[in-house]
Design an enzyme around this catalytic site. Structure first.
Site, PDB file in Angstrom:
ATOM      1  N   SER A 190       0.791  -1.226   0.000  1.00 44.26           N
ATOM      2  CA  SER A 190       0.000   0.000   0.000  1.00 44.26           C
ATOM      3  C   SER A 190       0.824   1.276   0.000  1.00 44.26           C
ATOM      4  O   SER A 190       0.361   2.301  -0.483  1.00 44.26           O
ATOM      5  CB  SER A 190      -0.972   0.004   1.178  1.00 44.26           C
ATOM      6  N   HIS A 218      -5.207  -3.258  -2.847  1.00 43.67           N
ATOM      7  CA  HIS A 218      -4.799  -2.292  -3.883  1.00 43.67           C
ATOM      8  C   HIS A 218      -4.610  -2.939  -5.252  1.00 43.67           C
ATOM      9  O   HIS A 218      -4.064  -2.305  -6.159  1.00 43.67           O
ATOM     10  CB  HIS A 218      -3.501  -1.588  -3.472  1.00 43.67           C
ATOM     11  N   LYS A 249     -11.794   0.837  -1.930  1.00 43.02           N
ATOM     12  CA  LYS A 249     -10.911   1.362  -2.990  1.00 43.02           C
ATOM     13  C   LYS A 249     -11.643   1.220  -4.330  1.00 43.02           C
ATOM     14  O   LYS A 249     -12.560   1.987  -4.585  1.00 43.02           O
ATOM     15  CB  LYS A 249      -9.576   0.646  -2.900  1.00 43.02           C
TER      16      LYS A 249
HETATM   17  C1  PLP Z   1      -3.611  -3.440   2.198  1.00 42.46           C
HETATM   18  C2  PLP Z   1      -4.786  -2.954   2.978  1.00 42.46           C
HETATM   19  N1  PLP Z   1      -5.457  -3.820   3.742  1.00 42.46           N
HETATM   20  C3  PLP Z   1      -6.524  -3.429   4.469  1.00 42.46           C
HETATM   21  C4  PLP Z   1      -6.954  -2.126   4.465  1.00 42.46           C
HETATM   22  C5  PLP Z   1      -8.112  -1.719   5.317  1.00 42.46           C
HETATM   23  O1  PLP Z   1      -9.248  -1.622   4.545  1.00 42.46           O
HETATM   24  P1  PLP Z   1     -10.512  -0.776   5.013  1.00 42.46           P
HETATM   25  O2  PLP Z   1     -10.290   0.629   4.612  1.00 42.46           O
HETATM   26  O3  PLP Z   1     -11.647  -1.416   4.294  1.00 42.46           O
HETATM   27  O4  PLP Z   1     -10.618  -0.950   6.493  1.00 42.46           O
HETATM   28  C6  PLP Z   1      -6.299  -1.193   3.668  1.00 42.46           C
HETATM   29  C7  PLP Z   1      -6.776   0.203   3.640  1.00 42.46           C
HETATM   30  O5  PLP Z   1      -6.052   1.146   3.679  1.00 42.46           O
HETATM   31  C8  PLP Z   1      -5.177  -1.612   2.918  1.00 42.46           C
HETATM   32  O6  PLP Z   1      -4.504  -0.735   2.162  1.00 42.46           O
END
Ligand code: PLP
Length: 401
Positions: A190, A218, A249
């Site tokens: 990320s 992502h 996203k």
């Molecule tokens: C790799 C990854 N996993 C999990 C999440 C968490 O997702 P959510 O925004 O649905 O809580 C994110 C969000 O930034 C992320 O980038």
């Protein structure tokens, strides 16, 4: 209060960093958006180009997605007022689980209320006493938090150097052959946008008897056949045991999911604390995902446009001399390498009408402070040109390029 010797809140009263940064006028967090059209947002009565959102296909403002949410509210109301386990399941949840399992070519899918809760539901539910969760050092914070929850039930938590399959193998060799193991990695990391070395990770998991959980937050809508994410990108869907993701996203909504084989998903469904003890995703959120999924399937040109847009900025910034993290996805992270300069750069971009994300400690290691940009299929060329030219002007002014 006078009897308290060591006040728990002392750390809060002593915390001055945010106020110090605010006093310098470069505070980059929690700025309220007044209105958004996707690629352009309003802050304080000004229009800014949004170059830091994960709204990859621009679907949050798509009329079809908005209408689906509104119709769901009319039919089911604004909340399910309970957990999936009890009274909080509506038809839409089951419909989306079926459609996502089908889309990701796995037997079953389970929805959660956020991506964060998905990791918390999957990792500590599966990895228990005497078993191992093995994480890439750059995994998303939610996966780290979920792994620490597993430690709370006497599981072991080990990490390997970022995307280093040599280090993963070194770690796997130290773990007893008969212990249960789960290797966890982001599909697309990320902070950098880099793609995991999945082919080698799959080989190692196979050789050392580990299961794999990939967080494809992502990657979906960005890479893979029709936007199906990292396993599809490498033609390894059948080799990745569990794939999780988020709706915040590409899907333009809120919530999370995990897909995998029937028995494993059923076990998680009946044992995951973050699912059982938390209200289910709202009908409006689920309906938005259903609409977005249909658009993703019918309009693959959106994915092409997203990559064209991101490549355009990536090439423009590289040509201007910026140091970029390795990525071919929708994230372009520009390494600034100094905390204060990153904040100054962020503020100058903000004033010039470009909104990006400042990544400073503790989000990144010292020396890796960066401005993270990400793009949408709906950005227009003039938006992208402005991003490149403002970066270049400010980068020269601050001696970054
Ligand atoms: C790799 C990854 N996993 C999990 C999440 C968490 O997702 P959510 O925004 O649905 O809580 C994110 C969000 O930034 C992320 O980038």
């Amino acid at each position: 209060m006078s009897t308290i010797r060591k006040d728990l809140f002392k750390k809060c009263y002593d915390f001055t960093l945010a106020d110090e940064v605010k006093a310098l006028g470069v505070y980059p967090f929690f700025h309220p958006i007044e209105e958004t059209e996707g690629p352009v947002v309003s802050f304080g009565g000004r229009k800014l180009i949004m170059a830091g959102s994960n709204n990859y296909l621009g679907l949050t403002s798509d009329e079809r997605v908005k209408a689906a949410s509104i119709n769901a509210i009319k039919k089911y109301g604004t909340s399910c007022s309970g957990s999936r386990y009890m009274t909080g399941t509506v038809n839409l949840h089951l419909e989306l689980e079926e459609r996502l399992a089908d889309f990701f070519e796995k037997e079953r899918c389970l929805l959660f209320s956020t991506g964060y809760q998905t990791g918390q539901g999957v990792i500590p539910t599966l990895v228990q006493r005497g078993e191992y969760v093995i994480c890439d050092k750059d995994n998303h914070a939610s996966l780290v938090a979920a792994s620490i929850m597993a430690v709370g039930q006497s599981a072991k938590f080990v990490r390997y150097a970022h995307n280093s399959m040599e280090d993963l193998e070194r770690v796997l060799k130290t773990i007893p052959a008969d212990a249960g193991k789960l290797v966890v990695a982001d599909g697309v990391f990320s902070v950098s946008g880099e793609i995991v070395d999945l082919p080698r990770l799959v080989e190692l998991a196979d050789e050392y008897g580990a299961r794999i959980l990939l967080d494809d937050a992502h990657a979906v809508g960005v890479i893979g056949r029709g936007g199906r994410g990292t396993p599809s990108e490498f033609n390894l869907v059948g080799d990745v045991d569990l794939i999780m993701g988020t709706f915040s996203k590409t899907f333009g909504s809120l919530g999370g999911y995990v897909v995998g084989e029937h028995d494993v998903i059923d076990y998680i469904k009946h044992n995951a604390s973050s699912l059982i003890f938390s209200a289910s995703p709202t009908p409006a959120s689920v309906a938005a995902v259903l609409a977005s999924l249909e658009i993703l399937k019918k309009e693959p040109e959106l994915i092409e446009q997203l990559i064209l847009n991101t490549d355009y900025v990536r090439e423009g910034l590289a040509a201007a001399g910026f140091r970029l993290m390795p990525s071919r996805t929708a994230i372009v992270s520009v390494i600034i390498g100094d905390q204060m300069k990153t904040l100054e750069f962020w503020k100058k971009l903000f004033d010039a009408g470009v909104y990006v994300n400042a990544f400073i400690r503790p989000g990144v290691m010292p020396g890796h402070e960066a401005l993270r940009t990400s793009f949408m299929a709906t950005h227009e060329k003039e938006h992208l040109d402005t991003v490149i030219s403002e970066f270049t002007t400010i980068g020269r002014e601050l001696g970054v390029v």
